[in-house]
Write an enzyme that holds these catalytic residues in place. Structure first.
Site, mmCIF file in Angstrom:
data_model
loop_
_atom_site.group_PDB
_atom_site.id
_atom_site.type_symbol
_atom_site.label_atom_id
_atom_site.label_comp_id
_atom_site.label_asym_id
_atom_site.label_seq_id
_atom_site.Cartn_x
_atom_site.Cartn_y
_atom_site.Cartn_z
ATOM 1 N N GLY A 1 0.832 -1.189 0.000
ATOM 2 C CA GLY A 1 0.000 0.000 0.000
ATOM 3 C C GLY A 1 0.872 1.247 0.000
ATOM 4 N N GLY B 1 0.650 5.675 0.374
ATOM 5 C CA GLY B 1 -0.120 6.894 0.569
ATOM 6 C C GLY B 1 0.749 8.090 0.276
ATOM 7 N N ALA B 2 0.265 9.264 0.650
ATOM 8 C CA ALA B 2 0.980 10.489 0.333
ATOM 9 C C ALA B 2 2.344 10.533 1.001
ATOM 10 C CB ALA B 2 0.149 11.692 0.759
ATOM 11 N N SER B 3 2.417 10.000 2.214
ATOM 12 C CA SER B 3 3.666 10.165 2.943
ATOM 13 C C SER B 3 4.130 8.858 3.578
ATOM 14 C CB SER B 3 3.489 11.226 4.029
ATOM 15 O OG SER B 3 2.450 10.814 4.889
ATOM 16 N N VAL C 1 3.193 0.954 2.957
ATOM 17 C CA VAL C 1 2.916 -0.163 3.870
ATOM 18 C C VAL C 1 3.491 -1.448 3.290
ATOM 19 C CG1 VAL C 1 1.128 -1.442 5.074
ATOM 20 C CG2 VAL C 1 0.791 0.978 4.600
ATOM 21 N N LYS D 1 4.155 0.143 8.477
ATOM 22 C CA LYS D 1 3.957 1.387 7.741
ATOM 23 C C LYS D 1 5.215 2.235 7.887
ATOM 24 C CE LYS D 1 0.546 4.744 8.812
ATOM 25 N NZ LYS D 1 -0.896 4.988 8.996
ATOM 26 N N ASP E 1 -12.958 10.415 10.520
ATOM 27 C CA ASP E 1 -12.997 9.839 9.167
ATOM 28 C C ASP E 1 -13.567 8.422 9.202
ATOM 29 O OD1 ASP E 1 -12.743 9.725 6.453
ATOM 30 O OD2 ASP E 1 -10.590 9.287 6.458
#
Ligand SMILES: *[C@@H]1O[C@H](CO)[C@@H](O)[C@H](O)[C@H]1NC(C)=O
Ligand SMILES: *[C@@H]1O[C@H](CO)[C@@H](O)[C@H](O)[C@H]1NC(C)=O
Ligand SMILES: *[C@@H]1O[C@H](CO)[C@@H](O)[C@H](O)[C@H]1NC(C)=O
Ligand SMILES: *[C@@H]1O[C@H](CO)[C@@H](O)[C@H](O)[C@H]1NC(C)=O
Ligand SMILES: *[C@@H]1O[C@H](CO)[C@@H](O)[C@H](O)[C@H]1NC(C)=O
Length: 778
Positions: free
Chosen positions: A500, A502-504, A507, A522, A617
């Site tokens: 995985g 993400g922006a920063s 994973v 992560k 969220d």
């Protein structure tokens, strides 16, 4: 239905006909056997004295025979062994004799020869002497039931039965005390102390020789020896209603109830009154080291953390420590002890020492350092040190009481090299759910760090640091452990498999070396803006937020600019996969279980941990499912932590369209009610198994929350589930809860505690208004 009633009447008639030929006056020499002539009927045929079937044998007693479901109202020597087919009950001048002889004589205190016996229409079985005086009557020694015109005198008690099919003595008693008070206790308590009582009329010292009376009209009351009514338990029925009969029974579950029965109605007993509506009220319902929780109005017993049921299936057997934890008494190189919290529970106070401490952590520490202390009960600044077992456990959401249990955890030495070899050889395929949720829903951003400003001392964390760094903690562990960067390199096989991004952060799959437990690692790409100190504080906070409905952070690495987080592995995808894509649709019960568990997670974040957390969220993609299909809330990247004196926050808009509460768009302060809104949307999705917004449907059906309210208002809710097999009561409840949660006005939304109670069916739910009806006022 008409046919059924006709049958009942016919049945009563047959019994009557039989009764005509049956002796109403039974003379010595008459006998009964289980198979033929098994009972003596009262003249109307309503009551029968004699053998009745129980399990694989017979007991002697009185049965209300004139109804379809025979009801036992009295049992002779209820704790004696059952007799078999060849037994005989004989009426003699000395009373009743059961052959072959079983235990105690059936009737005692006969002073003159018995001349006759009679099963009366009142339900009383009576032995007379030659002067027609009563020598003995069953009404004088009640078991668990009082019939109309029967009394429970001062000094007498009713005892509940063991189960619905076993009349022997159970675990509760109802005592008509000589002090005038009518009180309920668990059966095992001898000295009557208020600590053990769970019901009382409070009529102590209100008169001598107070007795409990039941009248034929259902009036249940206490009378003193001058005949004055000092207390009414029930009002009594309408005298015009002749067809109703009543009985009062101390039920197996420890609650005593007044039942009524009417042939004209439905042919069943119905509850007229009960001593408690809370199934968890009776003390001792759950055995040692377990506590009572109501689920759908049914009581359920749960073990303390680190404990297991002694006899699975028997709630009263209680719970014992599982094997690992047992070593706690002899702390050694391989095991150590920690304190595990069980919030919102109440227990009997058996404290051997009470300290006045205002801080939970201090209380924990005090117990941990005391060899005699096995549990600490903390409430309102008092810390009670106790030994096991803990008794009378009950969950009470409206108290802040917490129990802390000392549990042992293993300190298995890490054997990293060997295990990484082993896991490679096995060719283990590791699928990481964090990753799945990333690839499937590319919109999720990995935020580098949870905002954490928690300044309290965290003893648990400190304590762990004192231990050998190679220790790998087991399931019961509470705080995340530090890892060296090299260890995580090994665990992920040099960050080989990316699952995985993400922006920063990215994973990777991984496996814990000593336990072979699968993990998600992560790796943060950039240095977190909060810097070193906040990153560490965050670890402590997440270590504190330990709840089985939250994804656990198992460890972290802080090695210069390298920052990594290690999470537990979730094998069943996200709730979104399960609800919207899964091949097998989850059953209704499974879905409701998931909804309740998610609610528990939010209750914990909002109300039970030291620092209030607003997740901000909530959506099915952020709820991961473990191997047992238990949901775990994840992705706290957007979460807000509130200080202890802070209840609201203002912040830029966060969250995901379709799930965010309206106040986000209105520049209003954000409170925990924003999470409640999102939970409401998710709940409706769980109930209906579809996405809240689905443009593949006709336009008028595309928005689920609007559709639900439309059908709710028009009374067509069943259109939402079509032919699915659901529990209709639960379904309507869940819909109403959902509609309350998504009210536009935050103050109208219930708290998460209320939501949980409503989902569990322990509180009534008012009719929800139109969710957007307050829109105009804002
Ligand atoms: C059962 O009772 C009836 C009348 O009371 C009697 O005539 C009959 O012999 C009895 N039967 C047995 C098996 O005892
Ligand atoms: C009665 O039956 C039981 C079990 O069937 C048996 O053990 C017992 O010996 C029998 N008694 C008589 C007196 O026949
Ligand atoms: C209460 O009842 C007991 C036994 O029936 C009797 O001995 C006693 O005198 C009674 N007490 C009073 C105050 O009536
Ligand atoms: C109990 O109820 C009866 C009527 O059923 C009433 O007359 C009596 O005053 C009540 N007594 C008390 C103590 O409430
Ligand atoms: C601790 O574990 C090691 C390895 O399993 C074992 O040899 C040792 O006896 C254990 N120590 C104790 C006190 O049980």
């Amino acid at each position: 239905m008409a046919f059924l009633v006709a049958c009942l009447l016919a049945f009563a008639f047959i019994l009557n006909a039989e009764a005509q030929s049956a002796p109403s006056n039974i003379s010595p020499g008459s006998s009964l056997t289980p198979n033929s002539n098994s009972s003596w009927l009262s003249s109307s045929g309503v009551y029968a004295f004699g053998f009745y079937k129980q399990g694989d044998g017979y007991a002697v007693g009185i049965v209300l025979a004139g109804m379809p479901e025979k009801t036992v109202v009295w049992t002779a020597n209820r704790d004696d062994p059952l007799v078999s087919d060849n037994a005989t009950l004989l009426l003699t001048a000395d009373g009743l004799s059961l052959q072959p002889t079983q235990g105690k004589p059936l009737v005692t205190s006969i002073t003159q020869a018995v001349f006759s016996a009679s099963m009366l229409d009142s339900g009383n079985f009576v032995l007379y002497n030659s002067d027609q005086e009563i020598e003995w009557q069953s009404f004088d020694s009640p078991t668990d039931t009082l019939l109309p015109n029967q009394t429970l005198r001062a000094g007498e008690e009713l005892y509940s039965a063991k189960s619905k099919t076993n009349s022997s003595t159970g675990i509760f008693r109802l005592s008509m005390q000589r002090d005038g008070n009518l009180v309920q206790y668990p059966v095992a308590t001898t000295a009557a102390t208020t600590d053990d009582a769970y019901y009382a009329t409070g009529t102590y010292l209100r008169g001598d020789n107070v007795t409990l009376h039941l009248d034929a009209d259902g009036h249940l009351y206490l009378v003193n020896n001058t005949g004055f009514t000092i207390f009414n338990l029930t009002k009594g029925g309408d005298p015009a209603d002749q067809g109703k009969s009543y009985l009062m029974r101390l039920d197996v579950d420890g609650i005593f109830r007044l039942y009524s029965y009417s042939l004209k109605q439905n042919g069943n007993w119905s509850i007229e009154w009960e001593s408690s509506l809370d199934q968890c009220n009776p003390l001792g319902l759950c055995g040692y080291n377990s506590y009572c929780v109501t689920m759908d109005l049914e009581a359920e017993c749960k073990c303390l953390p680190g404990f297991e049921p002694i006899t699975p299936g028997d709630q009263t057997s209680g719970c014992g420590r599982n094997m690992v934890a047992d070593v706690c008494n002899s702390e050694n190189e391989n095991f150590t002890c920690i304190m595990q919290e069980l919030p919102n529970t109440r227990w009997k106070n058996y404290a051997y020492m009470t300290l006045s401490l205002s801080d939970k952590e201090e209380c924990n520490k005090a117990c941990l350092e005391d060899c005699n202390c096995e549990a600490a009960l903390f409430a309102d600044g008092s810390c009670r040190k106790q030994r096991l077992p803990l008794t009378y456990g009950k969950r009470k959401l409206d108290t802040s009481n917490s129990a802390f249990i000392k549990v042992g955890i293993s300190k298995t030495p890490a054997t990293d090299d060997f295990l990484i070899e082993g896991s490679k050889k096995n060719g283990r395929v590791v699928v990481l759910i964090l990753g799945v949720s990333f690839t499937a829903f590319g919109t999720i951003l990995l935020v580098s760090s949870v905002i954490a400003v928690w300044k309290h001392k965290v003893w648990g964390y400190k304590r762990m640091n004192q231990l050998n760094g190679d220790v790998e903690w087991n399931e019961e562990d509470v705080a995340p452990r530090p890892y060296a960067y090299e260890q995580l390199e090994k665990m992920t096989d040099n960050f080989k498999e990316e699952v995985g991004r993400g922006a920063s952060a990215t994973v990777y799959k991984g496996v814990m070396l000593s336990s072979q437990r699968l993990v998600a690692v992560k790796k943060l790409d950039k240095v977190a803006a909060e810097g070193e100190k906040e990153f560490q504080t965050e670890m402590k906070v997440i270590g504190k937020t330990h709840h089985r409905s939250l994804v656990r952070l198992l460890g972290y690495c802080l090695d210069g600019p390298k920052k990594l987080l290690v999470y537990e592995y979730m094998s069943n995808g996200s709730l979104a996969d399960i609800l919207f894509k899964h091949e097998r649709k989850l059953y209704w019960e499974e879905r409701m279980g998931i909804a309740r568990n998610i609610a528990r997670g939010f209750l914990y974040m909002h109300e039970e941990c030291d620092t209030q957390i607003i997740h901000c969220d909530i959506k099915p993609q952020n709820i991961l499912m473990d191997e047992n299909m238990c949901p775990k809330i994840s992705d706290f990247g957007l979460a807000k932590l509130l200080q202890q004196d802070q209840t609201r926050t203002t912040t830029g808009i966060r969250g995901t369209k379709g799930y965010v509460a309206p106040e986000w768009h209105r520049k209003m302060p954000i409170t925990v009610k924003a999470d409640v809104y999102s939970f409401g949307i998710v709940l409706l999705e769980i109930v209906c198994c579809r996405r809240n917004v689905d443009w593949s449907l006709p336009q008028e059906e595309a928005i689920l929350d609007e559709l639900v309210y439309h059908y709710f208002e028009s009374g067509e809710l069943s259109k939402l589930v079509r032919d699915e097999d659901i529990n209709r009561r639960q379904f309507e409840r869940a819909i109403k809860v959902g509609l309350w949660c998504i009210q536009d006005e935050p103050s109208l939304r219930p708290s998460m505690k209320k939501v949980l109670l409503m989902l569990e069916g322990t509180v009534d739910i008012r009719v929800p208004p139109n969710p957007s009806s307050f829109l105009s006022t804002i």
